[in-house]
Design a protein around this motif. Sequence first.
Motif, mmCIF file in Angstrom:
data_model
loop_
_atom_site.group_PDB
_atom_site.id
_atom_site.type_symbol
_atom_site.label_atom_id
_atom_site.label_comp_id
_atom_site.label_asym_id
_atom_site.label_seq_id
_atom_site.Cartn_x
_atom_site.Cartn_y
_atom_site.Cartn_z
ATOM 1 N N ASN A 189 0.838 -1.189 0.000
ATOM 2 C CA ASN A 189 0.000 0.000 0.000
ATOM 3 C C ASN A 189 0.885 1.255 0.000
ATOM 4 O OD1 ASN A 189 0.736 0.643 2.743
ATOM 5 N ND2 ASN A 189 -0.803 -0.804 3.481
ATOM 6 N N LEU A 190 0.258 2.413 -0.046
ATOM 7 C CA LEU A 190 1.023 3.656 -0.172
ATOM 8 C C LEU A 190 1.957 3.887 1.019
ATOM 9 C CD1 LEU A 190 -1.443 6.248 -1.754
ATOM 10 C CD2 LEU A 190 0.710 5.407 -2.720
ATOM 11 N N ASP A 191 1.511 3.571 2.216
ATOM 12 C CA ASP A 191 2.380 3.743 3.383
ATOM 13 C C ASP A 191 3.584 2.818 3.305
ATOM 14 O OD1 ASP A 191 0.989 5.766 4.621
ATOM 15 O OD2 ASP A 191 -0.223 4.425 5.857
ATOM 16 N N GLU A 192 3.364 1.579 2.896
ATOM 17 C CA GLU A 192 4.485 0.640 2.758
ATOM 18 C C GLU A 192 5.428 1.084 1.656
ATOM 19 O OE1 GLU A 192 2.501 -3.599 4.157
ATOM 20 O OE2 GLU A 192 1.898 -2.741 2.223
ATOM 21 N N ILE A 193 4.869 1.587 0.565
ATOM 22 C CA ILE A 193 5.698 2.103 -0.528
ATOM 23 C C ILE A 193 6.541 3.276 -0.034
ATOM 24 C CG2 ILE A 193 5.575 3.393 -2.707
ATOM 25 C CD1 ILE A 193 3.217 1.538 -3.464
ATOM 26 N N ARG A 194 5.939 4.161 0.738
ATOM 27 C CA ARG A 194 6.669 5.312 1.273
ATOM 28 C C ARG A 194 7.837 4.854 2.142
ATOM 29 N NH1 ARG A 194 5.944 7.629 6.028
ATOM 30 N NH2 ARG A 194 3.848 6.739 6.286
ATOM 31 N N ARG A 195 7.605 3.854 2.950
ATOM 32 C CA ARG A 195 8.660 3.398 3.865
ATOM 33 C C ARG A 195 9.775 2.654 3.137
ATOM 34 N NH1 ARG A 195 3.809 2.026 7.426
ATOM 35 N NH2 ARG A 195 3.643 3.888 8.733
ATOM 36 N N VAL A 196 9.423 1.860 2.134
ATOM 37 C CA VAL A 196 10.489 1.171 1.398
ATOM 38 C C VAL A 196 11.309 2.180 0.604
ATOM 39 C CG1 VAL A 196 9.324 0.559 -0.780
ATOM 40 C CG2 VAL A 196 11.003 -0.983 0.199
ATOM 41 N N LEU A 197 10.661 3.190 0.055
ATOM 42 C CA LEU A 197 11.390 4.242 -0.655
ATOM 43 C C LEU A 197 12.326 4.985 0.278
ATOM 44 C CD1 LEU A 197 8.493 5.708 -2.844
ATOM 45 C CD2 LEU A 197 10.528 4.539 -3.708
ATOM 46 N N SER A 198 11.834 5.314 1.458
ATOM 47 C CA SER A 198 12.645 6.036 2.425
ATOM 48 C C SER A 198 13.869 5.227 2.836
ATOM 49 C CB SER A 198 11.798 6.389 3.654
ATOM 50 O OG SER A 198 12.575 7.044 4.628
ATOM 51 N N GLY A 199 13.667 3.925 3.051
ATOM 52 C CA GLY A 199 14.775 3.072 3.431
ATOM 53 C C GLY A 199 15.840 3.001 2.357
ATOM 54 N N PHE A 200 15.412 2.814 1.111
ATOM 55 C CA PHE A 200 16.382 2.744 0.014
ATOM 56 C C PHE A 200 17.081 4.078 -0.197
ATOM 57 C CE2 PHE A 200 14.636 -1.351 -1.063
ATOM 58 C CZ PHE A 200 15.670 -1.986 -1.729
ATOM 59 N N ALA A 201 16.348 5.183 -0.054
ATOM 60 C CA ALA A 201 16.973 6.498 -0.228
ATOM 61 C C ALA A 201 18.067 6.725 0.810
ATOM 62 C CB ALA A 201 15.913 7.590 -0.146
ATOM 63 N N ARG A 202 17.880 6.195 1.998
ATOM 64 C CA ARG A 202 18.890 6.353 3.053
ATOM 65 C C ARG A 202 20.192 5.647 2.713
ATOM 66 N NH1 ARG A 202 16.487 4.764 8.772
ATOM 67 N NH2 ARG A 202 18.685 5.101 9.310
ATOM 68 N N VAL A 203 20.136 4.649 1.851
ATOM 69 C CA VAL A 203 21.357 3.910 1.496
ATOM 70 C C VAL A 203 21.783 4.181 0.057
ATOM 71 C CG1 VAL A 203 21.130 2.111 3.233
ATOM 72 C CG2 VAL A 203 19.927 1.871 1.062
ATOM 73 N N GLY A 204 21.382 5.347 -0.470
ATOM 74 C CA GLY A 204 21.970 5.816 -1.717
ATOM 75 C C GLY A 204 21.138 5.705 -2.969
#
Length: 326
Positions: free
Chosen positions: A45-60
């Motif tokens: 869902n959108l919240d899960e998508i937001r969190r996976v995006l945030s996690g990946f952005a933190r690692v480059g």
Amino acid sequence: MQELQDRFGRRFHYLRLSITDACNFKCQYCLPNGYQPAGKSRFLNLDEIRRVLSGFARVGTRKVRITGGEPTLRKDFEAVLEQVAATPGVERIATTTNGYRLAEQAQTWFNAGLRQVNISIDSLEKDSFARITGDSRFDQVMRGLDRALEVGYDAVKVNVVLLKGLNGDQLPQFLRFIRQTPVDLRFIELMETGLHHDYFQAHHLSGTVIQKQLLAEGWRLDPRGADDGPALNYSHPDYAGRIGLIMPYSKDFCASCNRLRVSAIGKLHLCLFTEAGIELRDLLGAEEQQDALVARLHAALGQKEATHYLQDGNSGATPHLASIGG
């Protein structure tokens, strides 16, 4: 935060995020019998998508491609694009689509942040297109391509899966098309997956056939950009468009790997092939789990292999490309 890097020194700043494995086309090389859901779908869902995006952005992660299935089947596709655009650190947003909604939505998606679109068009002959894709909306797809060019996307690319006996002899038509049309035309070798061994044996065509013809006709290999993937890109002074060759069976194809995949149900795939996916969804339920998500991503990279082993006849655990976003 330390960027993702595997034990072979490859860095990963490109995420292909699938948001559905459903598709409304019936491409012979992917879903010849159409989409067959396995029970009730529970896509991120959108919240899960937001969190996976945030996690990946933190690692480059700097580039995100939204994939499927057909990603634009999701009613919240525009909201997904807006979520990617709102993620700090993400600089480029792309999608791969069959193009059936592009004519009417190209401007809306551009406004939401989309800047690069890859359209799957396996033939420029209407009958051949219908035979390969199981769909007759060729004219609609081509209107979508024209509209994307009008809107002014940073890049419009056309994906063509090379198929012996179906479109393998259509290079002249594609060359005529890109003489005046400024798109990147990408010929992709057919890859063997778990459910399509016989089809692969019947229709696989090496990209070297196209490569030799291009070189003989004056096309020249472009220098590789820092963020380029595995495609070998060729240009010609007499053509508005370029040609890219994606040849996964070629030597050292995986040496330039810079991408990871997350499936529509929240599994990390280190490769299109080789493994069945690493669960991430249990860490996408709350903001406090972000550190654990990042730690799992770093740990997972230690499992990434040097190559996909396709050249050894290993088609891996992927049943078809729609299942993890191609």
